[in-house]
Design an enzyme around this catalytic site. Structure first.
Site, PDB file in Angstrom:
ATOM      1  N   LYS A   1       0.882  -1.170   0.000  1.00 54.22           N
ATOM      2  CA  LYS A   1       0.000   0.000   0.000  1.00 54.22           C
ATOM      3  C   LYS A   1       0.915   1.215   0.000  1.00 54.22           C
ATOM      4  O   LYS A   1       1.445   1.615   1.042  1.00 54.22           O
ATOM      5  CB  LYS A   1      -0.899  -0.012   1.244  1.00 54.22           C
TER       6      LYS A   1
ATOM      7  N   PRO B   1     -18.546 -11.221  -2.750  1.00 53.70           N
ATOM      8  CA  PRO B   1     -19.825 -11.038  -2.064  1.00 53.70           C
ATOM      9  C   PRO B   1     -19.760  -9.918  -1.031  1.00 53.70           C
ATOM     10  O   PRO B   1     -18.724  -9.693  -0.398  1.00 53.70           O
ATOM     11  CB  PRO B   1     -20.058 -12.389  -1.386  1.00 53.70           C
TER      12      PRO B   1
ATOM     13  N   SER C   1     -18.067  -5.675  -4.542  1.00 52.69           N
ATOM     14  CA  SER C   1     -19.070  -6.023  -3.529  1.00 52.69           C
ATOM     15  C   SER C   1     -20.397  -6.318  -4.223  1.00 52.69           C
ATOM     16  O   SER C   1     -21.061  -5.410  -4.723  1.00 52.69           O
ATOM     17  CB  SER C   1     -19.244  -4.872  -2.527  1.00 52.69           C
TER      18      SER C   1
END
Length: 231
Positions: free
Chosen positions: A37, A207, A178
């Site tokens: 990151k 999901p 999502s």
């Protein structure tokens, strides 16, 4: 000789599920994997840093290079805080060094593709371009675009994919970050329309609520999110 790779993960916007998609990509990668990151913002207000979320879900090694207090674009957050952050070229160099030591390096951006990661105007698109220009031949660059399922995603996704192609970068595919428990008409249509309008495969459909899973559950379920995606 095993081909190594660097996977750059871009969102079409903030809040589309990029961190969980990064975790899913790291969880399903084989061999030695490290997640990077480059810039984390919002650390003063949100205790759940993206790299830590990925580590919790996957058990993979993670690195974070710069952290800023405000939940804003990195360049804006750095200016408000009065601190200097590394230029994108520094991130490219550090990722190159990691790629020489690990089988897979997964790099999570901040927000969308053109969000500025430094105070010189460098973006995740610049970072990906820099890697494409400097990675040795035995290390493959892949760019994955994480998009939302709902209304508006076609426009955002086409714009992101178009910006990548304008730099000569062909994305590996899309990840829907999502997928709702009860998808509506827009979501159902978008599942078919996203590959049609972008010319890219949907690599995975994650999901809703996947980020709340325990490590063992996440590792067990993640391969199925890729296997069941339309290609």
């Amino acid at each position: 000789m095993t081909l190594r790779r660097v996977v750059v993960v871009s969102g079409t916007n903030t809040g589309v599920g990029k961190t969980i998609a990064t975790a899913a990509l790291a969880a399903t990668a084989t061999g030695d994997v490290v997640v990077v990151k480059p810039v984390q913002t919002g650390v003063a207000v949100d205790p759940y840093r993206d790299a830590e979320v990925v580590a919790r879900l996957t058990g993979r090694a993670v690195e974070e290079y710069a952290a800023l207090d405000d939940p804003l674009a990195p360049d804006t957050a750095a200016r408000r805080q009065g601190v200097e952050i590394p230029p994108v070229s520094d991130y490219v160099a550090r990722i190159l060094a990691l790629a020489a030591q690990h089988g897979t390096v997964v790099v999570e951006g901040a927000g969308g593709l053109l969000v500025r990661l430094d105070t010189d105007g460098g973006t995740l698109l610049d970072l990906a371009t820099g890697l494409a220009e400097t990675l040795p031949a035995d290390i493959r660059l892949e760019v994955v675009v994480v998009c939302s399922a709902g209304l508006g995603t076609l426009n955002h996704t086409e714009l992101t994919v178009g910006a990548l192609r304008a730099r000569g970068l062909e994305p590996a595919g899309l990840v829907i970050g999502s997928w709702p428990v009860e998808p509506g008409l827009a979501e159902t249509c978008n599942l078919d329309d996203l590959p049609r309008v972008t010319g890219l495969p949907v690599l995975a459909v994650l999901p809703e609520g996947a980020g709340a899973l325990a490590l063992e559950e996440f590792l067990a379920e993640a391969p199925g999110w890729f296997a069941h995606a339309p290609i």
